[in-house]
Design an enzyme around this catalytic site. Sequence first.
Site, PDB file in Angstrom:
ATOM      1  N   LYS A 133      26.590  25.763  55.315  1.00 42.75           N
ATOM      2  CA  LYS A 133      27.993  25.684  55.700  1.00 42.75           C
ATOM      3  C   LYS A 133      28.584  27.077  55.502  1.00 42.75           C
ATOM      4  CE  LYS A 133      32.174  22.967  55.442  1.00 42.75           C
ATOM      5  NZ  LYS A 133      33.082  24.085  55.489  1.00 42.75           N
ATOM      6  N   LYS A 317      23.214  16.863  59.360  1.00 34.65           N
ATOM      7  CA  LYS A 317      23.515  16.208  60.634  1.00 34.65           C
ATOM      8  C   LYS A 317      22.335  15.307  60.994  1.00 34.65           C
ATOM      9  CE  LYS A 317      26.119  20.258  62.080  1.00 34.65           C
ATOM     10  NZ  LYS A 317      26.131  21.510  62.857  1.00 34.65           N
ATOM     11  N   CYS A 453      37.812  55.407  23.033  1.00 31.82           N
ATOM     12  CA  CYS A 453      38.246  55.593  21.657  1.00 31.82           C
ATOM     13  C   CYS A 453      37.573  56.854  21.133  1.00 31.82           C
ATOM     14  CB  CYS A 453      37.823  54.382  20.828  1.00 31.82           C
ATOM     15  SG  CYS A 453      37.915  54.693  19.062  1.00 31.82           S
TER      16      CYS A 453
END
Length: 704
Positions: A133, A317, A453
């Site tokens: 799909k 299908k 840092c």
Amino acid sequence: MNTDLFGEAPRRASAADIKRVKDLHVQLHAHAHRYYVLDDPQVPDAEYDRLFRELQALEAAHPELQSPDSPTQRVGGKPLAQFASVRHKVPMLSIRTETDTEASGAKNFDTRVRKELGLKEGDPEVEYVAELKFDGLAMNLRYENGVLVQAATRGDGEVGEEVTQNMRTVRQIPLKLPADAPEVIEVRGEVYMRRADFEALNERQREKIAKGAKGEKTFVNPRNAAAGGVRQLDPAIAADRSLSFFAYGLGEITPPEQGGPVFGTHLQLLLTLKSWGFPVAAQTSPAQGATELIAFHENMRRQRDALPYDIDGVVYKVNSLELQRQLGFVTREPRWAVAHKYPAQEQLTTVLAIDVQVGRTGKLTPVAKLAPVFVGGVTVTNATLHNEDEARRKDVRVGDTVIVRRAGDVIPEVVGVMPEKRQEGALQFTMPRQCPVCGSDAVREEGEADYRCTGGLFCGAQRKEAILHYAHRRAVEIEGLGDKLVEQMVDASIIRTLPDLYKLGLTSLAGLDRMAEKSAQNLLEALEKSKQTTLPRFIFGLGIRHVGEATAKALAKHFGKLDGIMGVTAEDAPSTERLAEVDDVGPIVAESIHTFFQQPHNREVVEQLRACGVRWEEGDPAPRAFLPLSGKTFVITGTLPTLSRDEAKNRVEAAGGKVAGSVSKKTHFVVAGEDAGSKLVKAQELGIEVIDEAGLLRLLATAA
Ligand code: IVH
């Protein structure tokens, strides 16, 4: 009174139900309009589906609430005025979605099909075709006498929009069919965008935006970008989207009695389309019964993220066209097909906070803390915002409703915010200038995306890394101190910072995993041995960003003593220039060393290490290279006749001088050009020597 299956009287719709239904109409219409007409959806599909199902459920429970204008009675939206409308000869249907996203959900479909066909247990399996799909948009391509004459979007299923010009730009769509194609044929399929094409498009969009182009935007996902491309009035823009196509079905076709082809099965149809030049996904395959559908669903779920394009599920299908005819339709959905989805990869949620995390190497990463949301198969509570620029670009703010995407094993991402849902007064995110873990300065170097840092030796987040680096064979070298051990010792809080290493005793070590007394003894000896080191090794061992072995050696040679390096960096501004005199040390490295030693915690750690007995031989500083203007501070003001301000500055600095922005007692020379203003006045007041460009050039010349 009617009763339902369970003998209970259906509840009358309450005022709240009526209001909710109205509410859902408004929301669903608005979303459908954004999605279908404007190509700019506000919510992820899953959110739309949820609202849609809620409405369906309410209507099912209270049929009197169902009205002809309900979004459940119509699929899609109205075409834009600018495109010609096309009435589909054969309506473009949608397919029912199997709500169960588990692979076993395929069984429900097979059960329904078998029931409809009147098949009994023991009767043969139904043959299906399993397809992907595709997550794009449906397209009807009409060919007459083998020529593409019209391309139309699905629209509301009855009437779509004519986008022939745009579809002609899609290379995968044949413009002409071979001679054996029927006189009239409409091929249906999905227009979509491959992920790589999508990324490239967004990259181009970002460049345009960076160059200040108005009205440009990036796209949230390939489907939106594809939909936008299909519905461009200008086919050149559609072409720029690099769209792709997969065929999966038919619309109108010349009937057999007029010489049209006869297909027995759906698979046969697909193979024929393929032979005519249409792309058909390679994964398409026949499947016998529910078992093979389940296997297909499972298989494709695993392959999903490796595909070069997005799918949101698979489609089953019935293969036999004769059985398809027997099964027919319910309202607008065929009984012979079903979409079986995967868990959505995009969901809506809200941002509870934006935290900043510090990595092992000191990198600061902004992270959106999210209200827990199930997306891509897991519950997500964090999404990285990567860095400051990215956080700004997306403009994510605390309290915002955001679209979160999680595809495969990729870390969850905020793909966009919904500005219309922003609360008033929500503040733009700013990166902290101090490390949230240790309070040291956080800096972002020129040309870098990340803040870091600078408290490398002291920062809790960088502890393990800092210790391992210090202990490295090419640094101070502590034999036997590997990552497993460091990990254990840090996690057990036996060591916090480097000096703690030298405070270890047999008892604290003995408690560790796999640490026999002998190895503990060995480690203590290695630690003792490491105390006698060299200055370059020690400097390298500190793990200052950009200071590798070669730079550490150059620094040691240049300054001779550690205090020289730390001392120079303790003074304020000129220090980076003194550091930059060292071979190998450019401005970025100088800045990094300077910032490192400016952090009180880092200096403290160094002092403690020395106090623990870490020592090295020191030498004399190398004679300083003679730089004629060193120690001299200049202020440049007004317009100089030939040099730009930057050129003048560079040349002063190259000769060892410093250029300051304002005049003070410490200024040695003010270089004044035309229209020099207050700085010149100040110089005169303070009695500072004022020279012009020619005077500066003379100074530089004697310097050379
Ligand atoms: S068949 C009558 N097959 O999903 C059946 N649709 O509502 C008509 N889609 O927007 C659709 N992949 O564009 C079919 N392999 C596939 C599909 C597919 C994607 C889309 C289609 C439509 C929606 C179905």
